[in-house]
Structure formats: structure tokens, C-alpha cells
Design a protein around this motif. Sequence first.
Motif, PDB file in Angstrom:
ATOM      1  N   PHE A   8       4.252   6.524  13.815  1.00 38.43           N
ATOM      2  CA  PHE A   8       3.031   6.051  13.458  1.00 38.43           C
ATOM      3  C   PHE A   8       2.980   4.682  14.114  1.00 38.43           C
ATOM      4  O   PHE A   8       3.884   3.999  14.217  1.00 38.43           O
ATOM      5  CB  PHE A   8       3.116   5.711  11.695  1.00 38.43           C
ATOM      6  CG  PHE A   8       4.430   5.538  11.014  1.00 38.43           C
ATOM      7  CD1 PHE A   8       5.023   6.762  10.692  1.00 38.43           C
ATOM      8  CD2 PHE A   8       4.872   4.358  10.978  1.00 38.43           C
ATOM      9  CE1 PHE A   8       6.295   6.604  10.090  1.00 38.43           C
ATOM     10  CE2 PHE A   8       6.120   4.142  10.560  1.00 38.43           C
ATOM     11  CZ  PHE A   8       6.965   5.239  10.278  1.00 38.43           C
ATOM     12  N   LYS A  10       0.732   2.263  13.767  1.00 39.10           N
ATOM     13  CA  LYS A  10       0.320   0.967  12.683  1.00 39.10           C
ATOM     14  C   LYS A  10       0.723   1.339  11.580  1.00 39.10           C
ATOM     15  O   LYS A  10       0.522   2.197  10.821  1.00 39.10           O
ATOM     16  CB  LYS A  10      -1.084   0.609  12.811  1.00 39.10           C
ATOM     17  CG  LYS A  10      -1.406   0.162  14.286  1.00 39.10           C
ATOM     18  CD  LYS A  10      -2.446  -1.083  14.124  1.00 39.10           C
ATOM     19  CE  LYS A  10      -2.779  -1.862  15.211  1.00 39.10           C
ATOM     20  NZ  LYS A  10      -4.078  -2.666  15.198  1.00 39.10           N
ATOM     21  N   PHE A  11       1.629   0.357  11.189  1.00 40.66           N
ATOM     22  CA  PHE A  11       2.246   0.744   9.681  1.00 40.66           C
ATOM     23  C   PHE A  11       1.627  -0.386   8.704  1.00 40.66           C
ATOM     24  O   PHE A  11       1.974  -1.424   8.307  1.00 40.66           O
ATOM     25  CB  PHE A  11       3.809   0.159   9.804  1.00 40.66           C
ATOM     26  CG  PHE A  11       4.673   0.059   8.546  1.00 40.66           C
ATOM     27  CD1 PHE A  11       4.710   1.232   7.666  1.00 40.66           C
ATOM     28  CD2 PHE A  11       5.270  -0.828   8.327  1.00 40.66           C
ATOM     29  CE1 PHE A  11       5.203   1.164   6.656  1.00 40.66           C
ATOM     30  CE2 PHE A  11       6.150  -0.778   6.971  1.00 40.66           C
ATOM     31  CZ  PHE A  11       6.149   0.222   6.241  1.00 40.66           C
ATOM     32  N   GLN A  12       0.412   0.215   8.072  1.00 46.33           N
ATOM     33  CA  GLN A  12      -0.236  -0.601   7.179  1.00 46.33           C
ATOM     34  C   GLN A  12      -1.165   0.284   5.964  1.00 46.33           C
ATOM     35  O   GLN A  12      -2.094   0.088   5.356  1.00 46.33           O
ATOM     36  CB  GLN A  12      -1.668  -1.324   8.080  1.00 46.33           C
ATOM     37  CG  GLN A  12      -2.207  -0.495   8.924  1.00 46.33           C
ATOM     38  CD  GLN A  12      -2.960  -1.546   9.996  1.00 46.33           C
ATOM     39  OE1 GLN A  12      -2.685  -2.760  10.178  1.00 46.33           O
ATOM     40  NE2 GLN A  12      -3.807  -0.847  10.837  1.00 46.33           N
ATOM     41  N   TYR A  13      -0.291   1.126   5.567  1.00 46.40           N
ATOM     42  CA  TYR A  13      -0.731   2.297   4.820  1.00 46.40           C
ATOM     43  C   TYR A  13      -0.522   1.621   3.090  1.00 46.40           C
ATOM     44  O   TYR A  13      -1.134   2.366   2.206  1.00 46.40           O
ATOM     45  CB  TYR A  13       0.005   3.593   4.724  1.00 46.40           C
ATOM     46  CG  TYR A  13      -0.279   4.310   6.037  1.00 46.40           C
ATOM     47  CD1 TYR A  13      -1.146   5.254   6.227  1.00 46.40           C
ATOM     48  CD2 TYR A  13       0.552   3.922   7.069  1.00 46.40           C
ATOM     49  CE1 TYR A  13      -1.441   5.671   7.472  1.00 46.40           C
ATOM     50  CE2 TYR A  13       0.433   4.380   8.392  1.00 46.40           C
ATOM     51  CZ  TYR A  13      -0.849   5.468   8.530  1.00 46.40           C
ATOM     52  OH  TYR A  13      -0.698   6.191   9.737  1.00 46.40           O
ATOM     53  N   PHE A  14       0.160   0.625   3.010  1.00 45.78           N
ATOM     54  CA  PHE A  14       0.645  -0.163   1.910  1.00 45.78           C
ATOM     55  C   PHE A  14      -0.546  -0.999   1.341  1.00 45.78           C
ATOM     56  O   PHE A  14      -0.454  -1.535   0.274  1.00 45.78           O
ATOM     57  CB  PHE A  14       1.969  -0.663   1.966  1.00 45.78           C
ATOM     58  CG  PHE A  14       2.068  -1.496   3.266  1.00 45.78           C
ATOM     59  CD1 PHE A  14       1.580  -2.806   3.204  1.00 45.78           C
ATOM     60  CD2 PHE A  14       2.527  -0.937   4.297  1.00 45.78           C
ATOM     61  CE1 PHE A  14       1.699  -3.608   4.317  1.00 45.78           C
ATOM     62  CE2 PHE A  14       2.791  -1.758   5.303  1.00 45.78           C
ATOM     63  CZ  PHE A  14       2.201  -2.932   5.298  1.00 45.78           C
ATOM     64  N   GLY A 168      -5.392  -4.899   6.954  1.00 42.39           N
ATOM     65  CA  GLY A 168      -4.949  -4.567   8.185  1.00 42.39           C
ATOM     66  C   GLY A 168      -6.003  -4.509   9.287  1.00 42.39           C
ATOM     67  O   GLY A 168      -7.036  -4.235   9.066  1.00 42.39           O
TER      68      GLY A 168
END
Lengths: 186, 186
Positions: A8, A10-14, A168
Motif C-alpha cells: 500500500f 499510503k498508510f492512512q486508513y486509520f 491524510g
Amino acid sequence: MKKISERFKKFQYFYPYTVAIVGAQSENLLNYMACAWHTALSFDPPLFGILISKKRFTHKVISEAREFTANFISAEKVKLSAQLGRRSGYEMDKVKEFQVRLSPAKLINSPVIEEAYASFECKVVDFRAYGDHDLFVGEVLAIHEEQKAFSEEGVLNPAQVRPLLYLGSDFYITINPDSLKHVLPE
Amino acid sequence: MKKISERFKKFQYFYPYTVAIVGAQSENLLNYMACAWHTALSFDPPLFGILISKKRFTHKVISEAREFTANFISAEKVKLSAQLGRRSGYEMDKVKEFQVRLSPAKLINSPVIEEAYASFECKVVDFRAYGDHDLFVGEVLAIHEEQKAFSEEGVLNPAQVRPLLYLGSDFYITINPDSLKHVLPE
């Protein structure tokens, strides 16, 4: 139907996370940045952790000062977050350039952000490297709060304050006060 | 006018935080809880940290399993959060009692929550005690996402999903999609 990814970009699902303006004053340096990676770590003692990339000027300042303030701002102050988040103290004096208004802390040397609805004064009690960021753990020595912003229990009053939330990729959002619910299991 | 406190009963001025349903399956145990203390720790490698009180059954299960899933749910699922957050796996089989729907993970043994709009599969790579909570650091091996919930960049689409946010003291809230802004410094 869900997509499952092992890679993935960009790691911004949280997100959304509240924006904390974090920074410190050391003997010769003063700097603040917008930080979206943070969490409470303990109630007793009250510990609050913030994640800062090793590349950031604020990393250097907090490392020197061994203390920091974490300041929560409302959605109207989104410009301040973009300025402090996307510009570096290595390039400019952000406090002067963006006319950041500061107030003295009570128990530490590093000022709080005057425009914040809540601020923590923290003494660094632990530090740990995690990948491309470092965790600074602060013991919360004092809390500044706009009184109308919180109930007596310390719950945010969404009719009075709309906290700035980060999504994000330079997107921001805030809460819908009409969606407030108090829910206990049956 | 701000109030400054050196003693504070409830430490919840940093909320709202997204609710993450966290849990795991070990050889003999399966349990999930609602967790509001969590943060990303690193982009590369992707690390995600969750804080769990030593008293929680989930602490035991994740300690045994050495892995966990973190599952983000929408505001409509608030009852699930209250059930999994305010009841303990030491008292009851929460998955069975509350009919929690699970789906297999791709790379680990612990299932994800089917109703989540995003889930992380994590392998525990670090553990550290902080006061009354412990930090479990997970390397994120895979991400499950409802495709309509995120843009191609992985930014939450607030027109499609209202994430469940925790405000403390059993209060919950969600976002106002109309407040979305993209802001860069001038």
C-alpha cells in the motif's frame, strides 16, 4: 466486496486523528509542528506519546529540551496546521513567520499555543525508535483547557468546539455535533 | 480564559479518536475489544501501535497469539463498540454472545471483523509497558478495505463512510462530511 492489499502506497486508513501542534523550547531553539500520530499511553501516570520523523527540526528541539507541549486546535485554525505541518524549522523561523501566539507553561520551559482549546505540558520520560519515526513519551504534568470546551468529566463539548481532524494527504475534517451519542451495552 | 490543572480525574482531552476493534485468535482463545488508544508509528515499515490495559482478556490473547487485527467501524456500529469495549472476555464469549461476524485474514491466523470498513493484519514486533497500559506494536502485513470507503490515495471518503469516533466516558461522535477541506500552506 473488500480489497486486500499486501502493498500500500499510503498508510492512512486509520484516520481521522486530531491534530496536535507539538513543540518545545530548548536553550537556543524554539519550534512547533503539526502532528497527527499520537496517543494516550497510560491513565496513571498520565502518559501521552507523539511520533516524530527523525528528519523534523522539532525532533531535534524536543530531544534537546527533554520536554514538549501538545496543543489541540479547532477546525477554524486549519491554516496554522498546514503551515506548521508542511514547512520546516530547518527552512524558517515558523513561530515568527506565521505569528504563532505562545503562552508560558506553568511547570516546564516550553510555551503552549495560545489558540489551542487544550494543551498538555509534558516531560519526556521515554524515547523509542520505530521504523522511520521516533516515539517521544511525555508524562503530562499540567493541562490547559478552555473551560467551555469540556464537561466537568473532561469530555469535549461538541456544541462549543469543533476539533481539527486530519484525514491524510492534506485533507482535514471536523465532527458533526448533532451525531453525539452516549452508548452503553444493554 | 483557560483553566490550568496539575491534577485531572479523567485524561481524555485528546479525543476524538477512531474506534479500533482489536483482537486475536491464539491456539485456544479468541477475543476482541474496542480500543481508542492507538497510533501509526512508522510508514516504512508500516507499524501500528495499540494500547491495552494489562487487565483486559485481549491482552492475554494477543500476548499468546503474537499477532492481532485492528478493525475500523462506522458510526452505525456504535453498539458493537460499546459491547466489545464495556464487556470482558473474562466474563463471557463476546464473539458468540454479540454475534460478531468474522472473516479469515490472508496472512495471519486471527480473523478480521467483517463489518469493518478497514482492517489491518498485524504481526507483533515489539511490546513495551507504559504505566497502566502496554503498547503492542504491529507490523501491518495486509490491509482490507471497503473500496468505496477510500480514494485511490487511501484517503477516507466521508461521503461514503462515517467513522466511529470515541469522545471518552462512553460518548461517541462522527464526522461532518460537509466540513472536508484540502489545505496547503500558502
